[in-house]
Structure formats: C-alpha cells, structure tokens
Scaffold this motif. Sequence first.
Motif, PDB file in Angstrom:
ATOM      1  N   ARG A 123       0.699  -0.875   0.162  1.00 35.10           N
ATOM      2  CA  ARG A 123      -0.064  -0.011   0.076  1.00 35.10           C
ATOM      3  C   ARG A 123       0.870   1.501   0.253  1.00 35.10           C
ATOM      4  O   ARG A 123       1.984   1.400   0.580  1.00 35.10           O
ATOM      5  CB  ARG A 123      -1.163   0.027   1.161  1.00 35.10           C
ATOM      6  N   PRO A 124       0.453   2.239  -1.011  1.00 35.89           N
ATOM      7  CA  PRO A 124       1.248   3.470  -0.563  1.00 35.89           C
ATOM      8  C   PRO A 124       1.057   3.792   0.828  1.00 35.89           C
ATOM      9  O   PRO A 124       0.247   3.971   1.663  1.00 35.89           O
ATOM     10  CB  PRO A 124       0.336   4.613  -1.274  1.00 35.89           C
ATOM     11  N   ALA A 125       2.182   5.064   1.262  1.00 33.08           N
ATOM     12  CA  ALA A 125       2.521   5.564   2.128  1.00 33.08           C
ATOM     13  C   ALA A 125       0.817   6.413   2.549  1.00 33.08           C
ATOM     14  O   ALA A 125       1.066   6.533   4.191  1.00 33.08           O
ATOM     15  CB  ALA A 125       3.410   6.497   2.312  1.00 33.08           C
ATOM     16  N   ALA A 126       0.482   7.640   1.882  1.00 31.70           N
ATOM     17  CA  ALA A 126      -1.181   7.756   2.319  1.00 31.70           C
ATOM     18  C   ALA A 126      -1.771   7.339   2.737  1.00 31.70           C
ATOM     19  O   ALA A 126      -2.551   7.830   3.547  1.00 31.70           O
ATOM     20  CB  ALA A 126      -1.078   8.675   0.771  1.00 31.70           C
ATOM     21  N   SER A 127      -1.941   5.800   2.307  1.00 27.72           N
ATOM     22  CA  SER A 127      -2.729   4.895   2.548  1.00 27.72           C
ATOM     23  C   SER A 127      -2.886   5.063   3.838  1.00 27.72           C
ATOM     24  O   SER A 127      -3.539   4.283   4.996  1.00 27.72           O
ATOM     25  CB  SER A 127      -2.705   3.258   1.661  1.00 27.72           C
ATOM     26  N   LEU A 128      -1.442   4.327   4.927  1.00 34.19           N
ATOM     27  CA  LEU A 128      -1.264   3.721   5.822  1.00 34.19           C
ATOM     28  C   LEU A 128      -1.673   5.236   6.620  1.00 34.19           C
ATOM     29  O   LEU A 128      -1.886   5.174   7.886  1.00 34.19           O
ATOM     30  CB  LEU A 128       0.406   3.145   5.950  1.00 34.19           C
ATOM     31  N   ILE A 129      -0.636   6.516   6.468  1.00 41.61           N
ATOM     32  CA  ILE A 129      -1.819   7.649   7.286  1.00 41.61           C
ATOM     33  C   ILE A 129      -2.918   8.779   7.629  1.00 41.61           C
ATOM     34  O   ILE A 129      -3.516   7.899   8.105  1.00 41.61           O
ATOM     35  CB  ILE A 129      -1.766   8.583   6.886  1.00 41.61           C
ATOM     36  N   GLN A 130      -4.319   8.175   6.066  1.00 43.46           N
ATOM     37  CA  GLN A 130      -5.229   7.902   6.345  1.00 43.46           C
ATOM     38  C   GLN A 130      -5.305   6.479   7.529  1.00 43.46           C
ATOM     39  O   GLN A 130      -6.504   7.197   8.450  1.00 43.46           O
ATOM     40  CB  GLN A 130      -5.594   7.414   5.014  1.00 43.46           C
TER      41      GLN A 130
END
Length: 309
Positions: A266-273
């Motif tokens: 998963r992209p980092a943005a998905s983990l941040i969300q």
Amino acid sequence: MRISQSWIWQSLCKLRQLARPFVVCDIGSGITASFWHENWTSLGSLLLLTGEQGPRTSGLPIDAVVKEAIVNNNWWIHSFRSRNPVISLLKNCLPDPQAIVTSEVDDCFLWRIGDAPPTASFSSSLTWNHLYDRLPEVTWHRSIWFKGRIPKHAFLSWLIVLNRLSTKDRMRSWGISVTPTCVLCGLADETRQHLFSECDYSREICDYFFSSAHLSPPPVFMDTIHWIRAPTRDSNINLILKLAYQASLYVIWKERNSRLHTHSSRPAASLIQEIQCLLRAKMDILTREQRNLPSTVTFLSSWRRLFDR
C-alpha cells in the motif's frame, strides 16, 4: 471418575508452594485454621517442622483444626511425659492456648511479604519485587507506557525499543538466509534504525504528524524515543504525538510483514489515512473523559487544529 481441570487452575495449583510462605494465619477461635498445614504459630507449617512423624507420634490427625488440639483448656500434649523429640518440638512451638479458648472471632488469613507486617490486602507489584530482583529503571519507559496508550501499539513499540523484532539484520545473524534489502524502499539493508528512522517510506508516515505540529524529531531512533516523551509544552499535543508515533511504528511493521509474506503493498498515504481514522476515534474517547474542560482545550480540538487535514 476423575474431574478434568482447566489449564489455568492447574497452573495456579503449581504455585501453591511458592505462595505458601506468604500466607499467615491470625489465629482466633481456631475453628478454621489447619493445625498441621497453616502458618499460625509464625514458625511456618508445623507439618514441615515435624515431618510425617508429627501426626503419627502426637496422635493428632493430619486434618485436625487448631481448636481440636485443645483439650480441657490446654494443648492435648500438655500432659505427655514422652521425651520424643517431636513431642518436645511441638511443646516449644505452641503458644498459650487461653487466648484461643476465649476468642469469639474466626481465624483470619493474611498476606505477608518478607519481614513486613501481615496485611489483609494483596499487592501484586510488591510480591513481584520480593520474588524477583528489580532491574534498573530505564529512561524511556514514559515514552512507551503512558496513560491513554493503545495497548497493541505500545507493546510493539516496547519490542522495537528492546530490538526484539525479527528484522532482516537479526534474522541473518541467526543464520537465516534472507535478502538484506528493505522491502519498503529497496535502498538499504533492513535494520531497526533504517526501518523506523531512515527509510523514505517510513519517514513519510512519521513526518506527516511531526510536520503538522511543526516539529522535527532526532535522526536516531532511540533519540526519538526519548524526545517523544515531551516534545512540546502542550500536554494534549504531547499525547497525540506519542499515539501517532506508536501507531506509525505499528502500521509500518504491519506493512513490512505484508510485503514480505503476501507480496501486497500500500502507498504511504493509505497508512497515514488509516492512522488518522484510528486516532480520530481515540481523540473522541479521550475527550469524553475531559468533561470539565472548555471545548477549546480538549484532545479533539487539538487534533482538529493540527492533524485533521
């Protein structure tokens, strides 16, 4: 027919010998305490003092209570003329029976730790410290074990601080043949320092929350652990940052394992969300505990002001 016992009960039963020295009996009327088994004379179990010869030689049954050892207001062996060492030992151990004869209160079982006075309350921490040597207090414990933490995140952070995760550098030191490259960025060998402080993928996640608070953590992992304890003067922001940092470590390790074992990413943005959704719900819970504070200084207001974007 033998009744099956649960594993927990069997495990507790195995601790009886360990717990026995802590249990003392404050003798009252003597109708409850076992004469041979309980520590009611302050000398420990009389059965351990006399051995199996105690009940046999004295004639008092092994299942007798203290009250049954008193005959005509005196101990049953009071008139014995035997020079048997067991009889002599018992006579020297037994206290004046008059207080037991006249008592109208029941026997009371207490918990005693070392040389401290017996007490009716039990303290697991004091008992643990008595049984095991206490290790020196570490300087980073308040960065991991703080009020309001998310248990699974704190536990994983604790393992990371102790360097107990199976990172690739540790796996290779155990003789396991794995490629050393970090699966998140593919630019360097996977170590604790790289995975949680130097990896570009991981830094994007952690820096999102630090930059929102206009902060920059130290570049070394253990320095960050010490720094995160109180990075600002705002207690609300400090707690939010500790929660966000522990959540970041947790999802980074989960993403690393997912890429290593299932080859999904998963992209980092998905983990941040994912972290944002989790912490937003956590802020709501923490804010409900701040009923007497103005709405402008609650955890939820602090979260919305800096991190909810």
